[in-house]
Design a protein around this motif. Sequence first.
Motif, PDB file in Angstrom:
ATOM      1  N   LEU A   1       0.741  -1.392  -0.078  1.00 60.54           N
ATOM      2  CA  LEU A   1      -0.142   0.075  -0.001  1.00 60.54           C
ATOM      3  C   LEU A   1       0.880   1.182  -0.149  1.00 60.54           C
ATOM      4  O   LEU A   1       0.371   2.334  -0.279  1.00 60.54           O
ATOM      5  CB  LEU A   1      -0.884  -0.122   1.154  1.00 60.54           C
TER       6      LEU A   1
ATOM      7  N   GLN B   1     -12.791   7.104   2.925  1.00 66.52           N
ATOM      8  CA  GLN B   1     -12.926   6.728   1.694  1.00 66.52           C
ATOM      9  C   GLN B   1     -12.293   7.481   0.571  1.00 66.52           C
ATOM     10  O   GLN B   1     -11.857   8.595   0.889  1.00 66.52           O
ATOM     11  CB  GLN B   1     -14.743   7.142   1.372  1.00 66.52           C
ATOM     12  N   PRO B   2     -12.072   7.234  -0.500  1.00 70.48           N
ATOM     13  CA  PRO B   2     -11.329   7.924  -1.579  1.00 70.48           C
ATOM     14  C   PRO B   2     -11.600   9.373  -1.686  1.00 70.48           C
ATOM     15  O   PRO B   2     -10.725  10.039  -2.040  1.00 70.48           O
ATOM     16  CB  PRO B   2     -11.653   6.964  -2.662  1.00 70.48           C
TER      17      PRO B   2
ATOM     18  N   THR C   1      -6.703   9.592   1.361  1.00 73.20           N
ATOM     19  CA  THR C   1      -7.726   8.683   1.913  1.00 73.20           C
ATOM     20  C   THR C   1      -7.871   7.517   0.995  1.00 73.20           C
ATOM     21  O   THR C   1      -8.282   8.047  -0.035  1.00 73.20           O
ATOM     22  CB  THR C   1      -8.745   9.489   2.774  1.00 73.20           C
ATOM     23  N   ARG C   2      -8.074   6.431   1.851  1.00 73.55           N
ATOM     24  CA  ARG C   2      -8.514   5.125   0.660  1.00 73.55           C
ATOM     25  C   ARG C   2      -9.722   4.596   1.771  1.00 73.55           C
ATOM     26  O   ARG C   2      -9.810   4.912   2.834  1.00 73.55           O
ATOM     27  CB  ARG C   2      -7.410   4.292   0.408  1.00 73.55           C
ATOM     28  N   LYS C   3     -10.345   3.747   1.224  1.00 74.32           N
ATOM     29  CA  LYS C   3     -11.235   2.720   1.949  1.00 74.32           C
ATOM     30  C   LYS C   3     -10.595   2.161   3.169  1.00 74.32           C
ATOM     31  O   LYS C   3     -10.087   0.991   3.086  1.00 74.32           O
ATOM     32  CB  LYS C   3     -12.168   1.753   0.872  1.00 74.32           C
TER      33      LYS C   3
END
Length: 503
Positions: A280, A361-362, A479-481
Amino acid sequence: MLWAGRMRLGTIGILLVLVHAAAACEFGPVPYGVTGIVCRMTKPAALLLNQETAQVIQAAFRNAKFPNITGERSMRLLGKVAYGLSNIQVNDLSIEQSEVELKENDAIDIAIQNVTAFFKGTLTYGYAGAWFIQLFHSVDFEIESSIDLQINIKLMCQEDQVAADASDCYLSFHKLMLHLQGDKEPGWLKQLFTDFISFTLKFVLKREVCNEINFLAQVLANFVHDLAANFVRDEDIGLDISLASDPLIKANYLESHHKGLVLYKNYSDVFSDSVFSPSLLSESRMLYFWLSEHILNSLASAAFLDERLVLTIRGEKLQALFEMEDTEVQQKAVQLIFQGTSYNDSVAKVWSLTHPEISLQPEGTVVKSLVAVEISIFPPGEESLMVLYMEKEITVTIQAAYAEKKLILCPLDSRIEFKAFKCPADPSENDQSIRNFLQKMISVVGIPEVISRIEPALTSLMNSKGLHLFEIRNPEIITRKGYLIVQLDFSFPNHLLLDFLQK
């Protein structure tokens, strides 16, 4: 973030907090299952910080306690020649070059070339023959040396935090010359004592300097851990930064994994479903921090339990909220709610009824919270009167950035749903226009007002821990999930490590 309060770090110190060897610690069967925080330092950052190695080495030489050196030797015609070197200390030191290499899954190698060191002290000597006795004499001396230094730092986990072993340390001497005071002594005497003490002196210097480097490595490891723990703590709320799994040591980066569980009074935080994977994170920036969504949710819960999610608005701020537009609906709502009372005699209280729910969230950080608003007026000479009470569920998406040493929070779309509404001036609650006005006011002005209060508060908190001392370049908050990544480049504040080492 695991960024430090006065962040006085050097090459050894910051590398120690990033990695560890797991021999002394036990971890669960899932490699990253309880990982809440990850810190990755790439090779460019390690090279930059290696420039500070000179300060660590200088401190090691300066702080080393050199014992007195004594000896004697039988000489033809002269009998026994005895000598003693005392008050040995470093007079001057310079370093030409320092290099750092990351050995995959092994150690951190630091090579320092051409350390030029001058030692000074007092030489006492004398000799006794069969036919005469010579009293001892004392003369000041200076030793000129040129040394290469190799340090192989092994890292281990002890009591769930980093401990360092820098005992694998080598000094190679290119030059070791003894100069007596003013070179007034006979050449044979100078050569005699140089031959006598050379081997012993090399052994003593190696032992004492390497012992001091090993000690400094351990002190810096503990110091950095304490700084990091302090950075992620504010009063009763903190984060458990103990190690969560084995580190990764690659040729291009170092990476450590921490639990990140919230510590707050009797609050119990459990986490066992991390989505972290080394893939990641990339290697293009100098420093990376990975944070689980769970951490933010737990921090929000602790802040709620600590009654921090409370805001009061009065005076000009309150007026700005209710007079955002000059319309008939606005004027009617203000008159109905405040009953002609001045804003200076009114106060609005805003607080969370339950702990906020945070979802990464994205598109950004989504915050959902059940919020209460109560407005009271204080008519002159009368008791306070509650004129408005409402409960509403607010969902807002926020994008975060960091620029010019300030945290910036930008609210995007928001949704508001009324759960309760009470206005004594409208007991029938049939005036929908008031609700519509209030909903628009909260969305357009109220939410930005609350966020504008949070921004400086969080910035001030981070600066109180020393974040403003670093020159952070091109920081990004992504930000990602289920997780968040902070990536950045930085310049090291040179004076900070020096301040620490001088203490």
